[in-house]
Design a protein around this motif. Structure first.
Motif, PDB file in Angstrom:
ATOM      1  N   TYR A 263       2.781   0.554  31.504  1.00 26.99           N
ATOM      2  CA  TYR A 263       3.437  -0.708  32.126  1.00 26.99           C
ATOM      3  C   TYR A 263       4.451  -0.517  33.049  1.00 26.99           C
ATOM      4  CZ  TYR A 263       5.793  -5.158  32.456  1.00 26.99           C
ATOM      5  OH  TYR A 263       6.499  -6.330  32.939  1.00 26.99           O
ATOM      6  N   ARG A 264       5.347   0.144  32.202  1.00 26.33           N
ATOM      7  CA  ARG A 264       6.628   0.814  32.973  1.00 26.33           C
ATOM      8  C   ARG A 264       6.107   1.535  34.193  1.00 26.33           C
ATOM      9  NH1 ARG A 264       9.829   5.567  31.131  1.00 26.33           N
ATOM     10  NH2 ARG A 264      11.054   5.862  32.977  1.00 26.33           N
ATOM     11  N   HIS A 265       5.223   2.426  34.102  1.00 22.33           N
ATOM     12  CA  HIS A 265       4.877   3.006  35.294  1.00 22.33           C
ATOM     13  C   HIS A 265       4.207   2.188  36.556  1.00 22.33           C
ATOM     14  CE1 HIS A 265       3.371   6.315  37.706  1.00 22.33           C
ATOM     15  NE2 HIS A 265       2.166   5.872  37.813  1.00 22.33           N
ATOM     16  N   GLU A 266       3.400   1.326  35.914  1.00 19.25           N
ATOM     17  CA  GLU A 266       3.046   0.443  37.015  1.00 19.25           C
ATOM     18  C   GLU A 266       3.759  -0.630  37.724  1.00 19.25           C
ATOM     19  OE1 GLU A 266      -0.013  -3.710  36.786  1.00 19.25           O
ATOM     20  OE2 GLU A 266      -0.239  -1.902  35.256  1.00 19.25           O
ATOM     21  N   TYR A 267       4.860  -1.115  36.664  1.00 17.35           N
ATOM     22  CA  TYR A 267       5.995  -1.836  37.229  1.00 17.35           C
ATOM     23  C   TYR A 267       6.785  -1.093  38.156  1.00 17.35           C
ATOM     24  CZ  TYR A 267       9.952  -5.327  37.000  1.00 17.35           C
ATOM     25  OH  TYR A 267      10.832  -6.274  37.149  1.00 17.35           O
ATOM     26  N   ASN A 268       7.285   0.026  38.056  1.00 19.33           N
ATOM     27  CA  ASN A 268       7.788   0.776  38.897  1.00 19.33           C
ATOM     28  C   ASN A 268       7.351   0.949  40.065  1.00 19.33           C
ATOM     29  OD1 ASN A 268      10.217   2.620  39.476  1.00 19.33           O
ATOM     30  ND2 ASN A 268       8.917   4.395  39.259  1.00 19.33           N
ATOM     31  N   GLU A 269       5.943   1.282  40.148  1.00 18.19           N
ATOM     32  CA  GLU A 269       5.286   1.218  41.445  1.00 18.19           C
ATOM     33  C   GLU A 269       5.272   0.080  42.269  1.00 18.19           C
ATOM     34  OE1 GLU A 269       1.131   2.613  40.299  1.00 18.19           O
ATOM     35  OE2 GLU A 269       1.569   4.693  40.353  1.00 18.19           O
ATOM     36  N   ARG A 270       5.035  -0.958  41.584  1.00 23.70           N
ATOM     37  CA  ARG A 270       5.109  -2.364  42.194  1.00 23.70           C
ATOM     38  C   ARG A 270       6.585  -2.636  42.842  1.00 23.70           C
ATOM     39  NH1 ARG A 270       1.784  -6.887  38.839  1.00 23.70           N
ATOM     40  NH2 ARG A 270      -0.043  -5.449  38.964  1.00 23.70           N
ATOM     41  N   PHE A 271       7.462  -2.091  42.081  1.00 18.25           N
ATOM     42  CA  PHE A 271       9.008  -2.369  42.668  1.00 18.25           C
ATOM     43  C   PHE A 271       9.205  -1.519  43.793  1.00 18.25           C
ATOM     44  CE2 PHE A 271      13.527  -1.187  42.203  1.00 18.25           C
ATOM     45  CZ  PHE A 271      14.262  -2.489  42.255  1.00 18.25           C
ATOM     46  N   VAL A 272       8.640  -0.176  43.767  1.00 14.95           N
ATOM     47  CA  VAL A 272       8.970   0.519  44.989  1.00 14.95           C
ATOM     48  C   VAL A 272       8.161   0.295  46.117  1.00 14.95           C
ATOM     49  CG1 VAL A 272       8.352   2.847  45.881  1.00 14.95           C
ATOM     50  CG2 VAL A 272       9.491   2.564  43.534  1.00 14.95           C
ATOM     51  N   GLU A 273       6.735  -0.330  45.666  1.00 14.85           N
ATOM     52  CA  GLU A 273       5.990  -0.994  46.887  1.00 14.85           C
ATOM     53  C   GLU A 273       6.288  -2.222  47.506  1.00 14.85           C
ATOM     54  OE1 GLU A 273       2.102  -0.558  45.405  1.00 14.85           O
ATOM     55  OE2 GLU A 273       2.081   1.532  45.399  1.00 14.85           O
ATOM     56  N   ALA A 274       6.987  -3.041  46.946  1.00 12.70           N
ATOM     57  CA  ALA A 274       7.255  -4.291  47.157  1.00 12.70           C
ATOM     58  C   ALA A 274       8.000  -4.466  48.633  1.00 12.70           C
ATOM     59  CB  ALA A 274       8.104  -5.085  46.025  1.00 12.70           C
TER      60      ALA A 274
END
Length: 95
Positions: free
Chosen positions: A45-56
């Motif tokens: 979850y943390r990895h997915e959240y970080n990816e979304r945060f970076v891609e946003a």
């Protein structure tokens, strides 16, 4: 014969303790496995959240867009009471 009886008591005690230790080990292994799965789920979850945060930002959103935390000072408190059409005497007080 009494010597054999004493040895049997010791053997029974050793077997009981071995069985208890094996059962406890099984419980601990099960608990470790559950905890490991939970940790892996949280890391995913943390990895997915970080990816979304970076891609946003690439998608046109700022990193704080839609954040669930409240800003330190809401925008409506930044306006003067006159510019918002309210006077402090008209605002009801909560008791």
């Amino acid at each position: 014969m009494s010597n054999q009886f004493h040895l049997q008591l010791l053997l029974d005690l050793a077997q009981t303790r071995t069985d208890d230790a094996a059962r406890r080990l099984g419980e601990l292994v099960l608990r470790r496995d559950r905890t490991s799965r939970r940790l892996q789920m949280l890391e995913d979850y943390r990895h997915e959240y970080n990816e979304r945060f970076v891609e946003a930002p690439a998608a046109g959103f700022s990193p704080t867009h839609g954040a669930t935390t409240a800003p330190s000072s809401p925008s409506w408190t930044r306006q003067s009471s006159h510019s918002a059409g309210w006077s402090s005497s008209r605002v009801p007080r909560l008791r």
